[in-house]
Design a protein around this motif. Sequence first.
Motif, short mmCIF file in Angstrom:
data_model
loop_
_atom_site.label_atom_id
_atom_site.label_comp_id
_atom_site.label_asym_id
_atom_site.label_seq_id
_atom_site.Cartn_x
_atom_site.Cartn_y
_atom_site.Cartn_z
N ILE A 78 64.16 80.90 76.03
CA ILE A 78 62.89 80.17 75.96
C ILE A 78 62.71 79.54 74.58
O ILE A 78 62.25 78.41 74.45
N PHE A 81 65.70 76.72 73.84
CA PHE A 81 65.56 75.53 74.67
C PHE A 81 64.17 74.90 74.55
O PHE A 81 63.86 73.92 75.23
N GLU A 82 63.35 75.52 73.68
CA GLU A 82 62.01 75.00 73.37
C GLU A 82 61.18 74.75 74.63
O GLU A 82 60.60 73.68 74.84
N LEU A 83 61.13 75.78 75.47
CA LEU A 83 60.33 75.70 76.69
C LEU A 83 58.86 75.98 76.35
O LEU A 83 58.53 76.40 75.25
N ASP A 84 58.00 75.75 77.33
CA ASP A 84 56.57 75.99 77.15
C ASP A 84 56.36 77.46 76.74
O ASP A 84 56.91 78.37 77.38
N TYR A 87 55.86 80.60 79.07
CA TYR A 87 56.93 81.39 79.68
C TYR A 87 57.15 82.72 78.97
O TYR A 87 57.65 83.67 79.57
#
Length: 229
Positions: A78, A81-84, A87
């Motif tokens: 997370i 990958f620089e997800l929200d 998460y």
Amino acid sequence: MTAAKKKSNFFSNIIFNIILPAVILSRFSTPDTLGPVWAVVVALAFPLLFGLWELKQSGKVNFFSVLGIISVLLTGGISLFELDPAYIAIKEAMVPAIIGVIVLISQYTPYPLIRKLLINPELLDIDKLMHSLEQQNNTAVFDAKMRLAGFIVASAFFLSATLNYFLAKSIVVSMPGTTAYAEELGRMTWLSYPVIVAPTMVLLGGAIIFIFKQIGKLTKQPIDEFILQ
């Protein structure tokens, strides 16, 4: 397992899973130190390597250790990958929730997980305990008490999942790849112990005390008679 070894394992867990990651994330995520990305990588390396080391030391696959390693990898994924950041809250709740569900489901199988959690063959002489229960015709009663303890333990994990979610949701709000995000992860790690672990351990400890009292009551022998030296 000796008391000294258990104490050592406890402090090792605290150091590698909480203290070191929290310090790195909180103090070394600025651009003039490790930076936000490398701070996350280095911080997560400690619990990941410690979990792998524990697996190697035990010589067998431990479900909880594997789940812990997966949790660390998910946090890393997370973050990198620089997800929200939402998460993170979902992931934090997911791990204890999965354990709680497994504990509940196993209650209705011939191999309830609660027995492995509370009736540890490294601590108790299981054969002697079962024999004593049979002599008192209390095996079925003990099984019923174990099922009750199973629901208490499952509730402890569901409580942990709920607290995990709201703690992460309220703290980790910045986007991954930023210093603020790394510092928020560090703050969440620091707070996880008093906010989440402490109340959860109260429920788990209560289940253990309950079972140990039932062992004494149903076998009519002190619990010391079944503790391995």
